[in-house]
Design a protein around this motif. Structure first.
Motif, mmCIF file in Angstrom:
data_model
loop_
_atom_site.group_PDB
_atom_site.id
_atom_site.type_symbol
_atom_site.label_atom_id
_atom_site.label_comp_id
_atom_site.label_asym_id
_atom_site.label_seq_id
_atom_site.Cartn_x
_atom_site.Cartn_y
_atom_site.Cartn_z
ATOM 1 N N TRP A 28 -30.301 -17.711 -15.210
ATOM 2 C CA TRP A 28 -29.706 -19.022 -14.967
ATOM 3 C C TRP A 28 -28.945 -19.019 -13.642
ATOM 4 N N GLY A 29 -28.218 -17.932 -13.394
ATOM 5 C CA GLY A 29 -27.519 -17.751 -12.128
ATOM 6 C C GLY A 29 -26.482 -18.818 -11.837
ATOM 7 N N ASP A 30 -26.428 -19.243 -10.582
ATOM 8 C CA ASP A 30 -25.411 -20.201 -10.150
ATOM 9 C C ASP A 30 -25.628 -21.600 -10.715
ATOM 10 N N ASP A 31 -26.796 -21.853 -11.284
ATOM 11 C CA ASP A 31 -27.064 -23.174 -11.856
ATOM 12 C C ASP A 31 -26.447 -23.348 -13.242
ATOM 13 N N ARG A 32 -25.967 -22.254 -13.817
ATOM 14 C CA ARG A 32 -25.352 -22.362 -15.136
ATOM 15 C C ARG A 32 -24.065 -23.175 -15.028
ATOM 16 N N PRO A 33 -23.901 -24.189 -15.886
ATOM 17 C CA PRO A 33 -22.671 -24.998 -15.848
ATOM 18 C C PRO A 33 -21.437 -24.140 -16.107
ATOM 19 N N PRO A 34 -20.284 -24.560 -15.605
ATOM 20 C CA PRO A 34 -19.053 -23.787 -15.824
ATOM 21 C C PRO A 34 -18.587 -23.862 -17.269
ATOM 22 N N LEU A 35 -17.712 -22.943 -17.633
ATOM 23 C CA LEU A 35 -17.125 -22.969 -18.968
ATOM 24 C C LEU A 35 -16.324 -24.251 -19.158
ATOM 25 N N PRO A 36 -16.236 -24.768 -20.377
ATOM 26 C CA PRO A 36 -15.479 -26.005 -20.614
ATOM 27 C C PRO A 36 -14.005 -25.819 -20.265
ATOM 28 N N SER A 37 -13.390 -26.878 -19.756
ATOM 29 C CA SER A 37 -12.000 -26.778 -19.306
ATOM 30 C C SER A 37 -11.148 -27.949 -19.771
ATOM 31 N N ALA A 38 -11.554 -28.593 -20.853
ATOM 32 C CA ALA A 38 -10.803 -29.741 -21.345
ATOM 33 C C ALA A 38 -9.398 -29.312 -21.773
ATOM 34 N N ASP B 170 -22.315 -27.313 -22.128
ATOM 35 C CA ASP B 170 -23.656 -27.081 -21.614
ATOM 36 C C ASP B 170 -23.894 -25.632 -21.211
ATOM 37 N N CYS B 171 -22.820 -24.936 -20.860
ATOM 38 C CA CYS B 171 -22.988 -23.557 -20.393
ATOM 39 C C CYS B 171 -23.448 -22.619 -21.511
ATOM 40 N N PHE B 172 -23.331 -23.062 -22.755
ATOM 41 C CA PHE B 172 -23.753 -22.231 -23.880
ATOM 42 C C PHE B 172 -25.163 -22.576 -24.370
ATOM 43 N N MET B 173 -25.820 -23.504 -23.730
ATOM 44 C CA MET B 173 -27.150 -23.936 -24.188
ATOM 45 C C MET B 173 -28.238 -23.039 -23.596
ATOM 46 N N ARG B 174 -28.105 -21.758 -23.868
ATOM 47 C CA ARG B 174 -29.047 -20.781 -23.315
ATOM 48 C C ARG B 174 -30.442 -20.952 -23.894
ATOM 49 N N ARG B 175 -30.525 -21.247 -25.182
ATOM 50 C CA ARG B 175 -31.836 -21.424 -25.808
ATOM 51 C C ARG B 175 -32.572 -22.603 -25.186
ATOM 52 N N ALA B 176 -31.836 -23.681 -24.920
ATOM 53 C CA ALA B 176 -32.447 -24.856 -24.299
ATOM 54 C C ALA B 176 -32.906 -24.539 -22.877
ATOM 55 N N PHE B 177 -32.101 -23.816 -22.130
ATOM 56 C CA PHE B 177 -32.483 -23.451 -20.767
ATOM 57 C C PHE B 177 -33.740 -22.595 -20.763
ATOM 58 N N LEU B 178 -33.817 -21.666 -21.708
ATOM 59 C CA LEU B 178 -34.916 -20.713 -21.725
ATOM 60 C C LEU B 178 -36.211 -21.332 -22.240
ATOM 61 N N SER B 179 -36.098 -22.137 -23.301
ATOM 62 C CA SER B 179 -37.303 -22.620 -23.993
ATOM 63 C C SER B 179 -37.587 -24.109 -23.826
ATOM 64 N N GLY B 180 -36.587 -24.867 -23.417
ATOM 65 C CA GLY B 180 -36.754 -26.313 -23.341
ATOM 66 C C GLY B 180 -36.402 -27.022 -24.630
ATOM 67 N N PHE B 181 -36.206 -26.279 -25.713
ATOM 68 C CA PHE B 181 -35.891 -26.875 -27.013
ATOM 69 C C PHE B 181 -34.405 -27.181 -27.080
ATOM 70 N N THR B 182 -34.052 -28.442 -27.327
ATOM 71 C CA THR B 182 -32.653 -28.876 -27.298
ATOM 72 C C THR B 182 -32.058 -29.118 -28.680
ATOM 73 N N GLY B 183 -32.773 -28.760 -29.752
ATOM 74 C CA GLY B 183 -32.216 -28.925 -31.093
ATOM 75 C C GLY B 183 -30.980 -28.065 -31.290
ATOM 76 N N SER B 184 -30.196 -28.412 -32.303
ATOM 77 C CA SER B 184 -28.921 -27.725 -32.517
ATOM 78 C C SER B 184 -29.050 -26.434 -33.315
ATOM 79 N N ALA B 185 -30.231 -26.122 -33.831
ATOM 80 C CA ALA B 185 -30.409 -24.916 -34.636
ATOM 81 C C ALA B 185 -31.724 -24.250 -34.279
ATOM 82 N N GLY B 186 -31.662 -22.955 -34.045
ATOM 83 C CA GLY B 186 -32.885 -22.225 -33.736
ATOM 84 C C GLY B 186 -32.580 -20.862 -33.149
ATOM 85 N N THR B 187 -33.549 -19.968 -33.216
ATOM 86 C CA THR B 187 -33.411 -18.622 -32.657
ATOM 87 C C THR B 187 -34.628 -18.324 -31.799
#
Length: 315
Positions: A112-122, A1-18
């Motif tokens: 995004w600041g402190d609300d940005r999810p952390p990096l994946p740690s699996a 989720d921490c890499f979903m910058r486009r979704a955070f900025l625009s609201g668009f959650t599709g997997s492809a877009g600029t």
């Protein structure tokens, strides 16, 4: 989720877009025909949908080149754009006197600041040699043989599927894709180095990597290591193999003005494509399990239809 910058900025959650945002107040999203309806529903007021592939819709590169004035600049996060795209964009902008600048920090992260999810740690896990068919040491030896043919000093492995294949490891850093967020630098006459969050490596994985001659360094040190090797540091000759289609622009720029000396596809692509006996057996077993699951699903659907039970397309 921490890499979903486009979704955070625009609201668009599709997997492809600029997404493109200008200082003049314009906000545009390019996506393809799979997502036109979704984007129309999700984009808030102030955003314009740019329908990629539709006649009359300019590409991102063409729109930026035609919209910005000489002396202006386009900023990008080089870690999230393929080198091939960024190089083409830079050439297109240069024709118009517009600069392309690599930003040290993604501005979306600042918002995004402190609300940005952390990096994946699996945690990472080993992919057994009984299933892989070849050990990581054998694969590294094969890569070094290809480096010898190209007279290259090192190969940069940035595609996550190739990292997983090369070292016989799997992970959970990407949803529904068993990969680990990492880079690998394979030197022809030196070590192979895995750049990863070491906290993700259980003892058995660390031991297996060490046994294959793989060093482990922090993920954030990858760019500096590539830059040092390209500059001739650490005893390397500076001839680095990197495929611009499969690497981000940050890695490309770390190699200096000349860029990669070998730009062809990674040898791992062909190695992955030619399946060994163990891999073929695994594929057949996977197809049998998949076939059984599909047959069960179709049988359930048939039973549902015959019972006149009301269902939806989700069912």
């Amino acid at each position: 989720d921490c890499f979903m910058r486009r979704a955070f900025l625009s609201g668009f959650t599709g997997s492809a877009g600029t997404a493109v945002v200008t200082a003049a107040g314009e906000a545009k999203l390019w996506t393809d025909g799979r997502y036109f309806l979704q984007a129309k529903q999700q984009l808030p007021q102030g955003w314009e949908l740019m329908k990629s592939g539709v006649e009359g819709t300019p590409t991102v590169e063409d729109w930026l080149a035609s919209t910005l004035d000489k002396g202006q600049a386009v900023g990008i996060d080089p870690a999230v754009h393929p080198a091939s795209f960024a190089l083409g964009l830079r050439d297109k902008l240069k024709e118009r006197g517009v600069a392309l600048r690599c930003l040290d920090e993604n501005p979306v992260d600042s918002v995004w600041g402190d609300d940005r999810p952390p990096l994946p740690s699996a945690p990472a896990r080993l992919h057994p040699e009984s299933v892989a068919g070849r050990s990581a040491a054998e694969k590294l030896a094969a890569v070094r043989a290809e480096l010898e043919k190209e007279e290259a000093d090192a190969l940069v492995v940035s595609a996550l599927d190739e990292v997983a294949y090369l070292l016989n490891i799997r992970g959970g850093d990407v949803e529904r894709t068993p990969v680990v967020l990492a880079y690998v630098l394979v030197e022809r006459k030196g070590p192979a180095t895995l750049f990863v969050d070491e906290a993700k490596l259980p003892d058995d994985v660390s031991a297996a990597l060490a046994g294959a001659g793989v060093q482990v360094r922090p993920y954030g040190e990858a760019l500096a290591a590539v830059a040092a090797l390209a500059a001739g540091g650490g005893g390397g000759g500076g001839k680095v193999w990197l495929h611009p289609e499969r690497a981000n622009f940050a890695l490309h720029e770390a190699l200096g003005a000349e860029g990669p000396r070998v730009r062809k596809p990674s040898p791992l692509a062909e190695m992955k494509a030619v399946k060994n006996t163990a891999e073929l057996a695994g594929m057949r077993a996977a197809h049998r399990r998949d076939g059984a699951a599909l047959a069960a699903a179709l049988a359930g659907l048939e039973a549902s239809v015959c019972s006149d039970r009301q269902g939806s397309e989700v069912d």
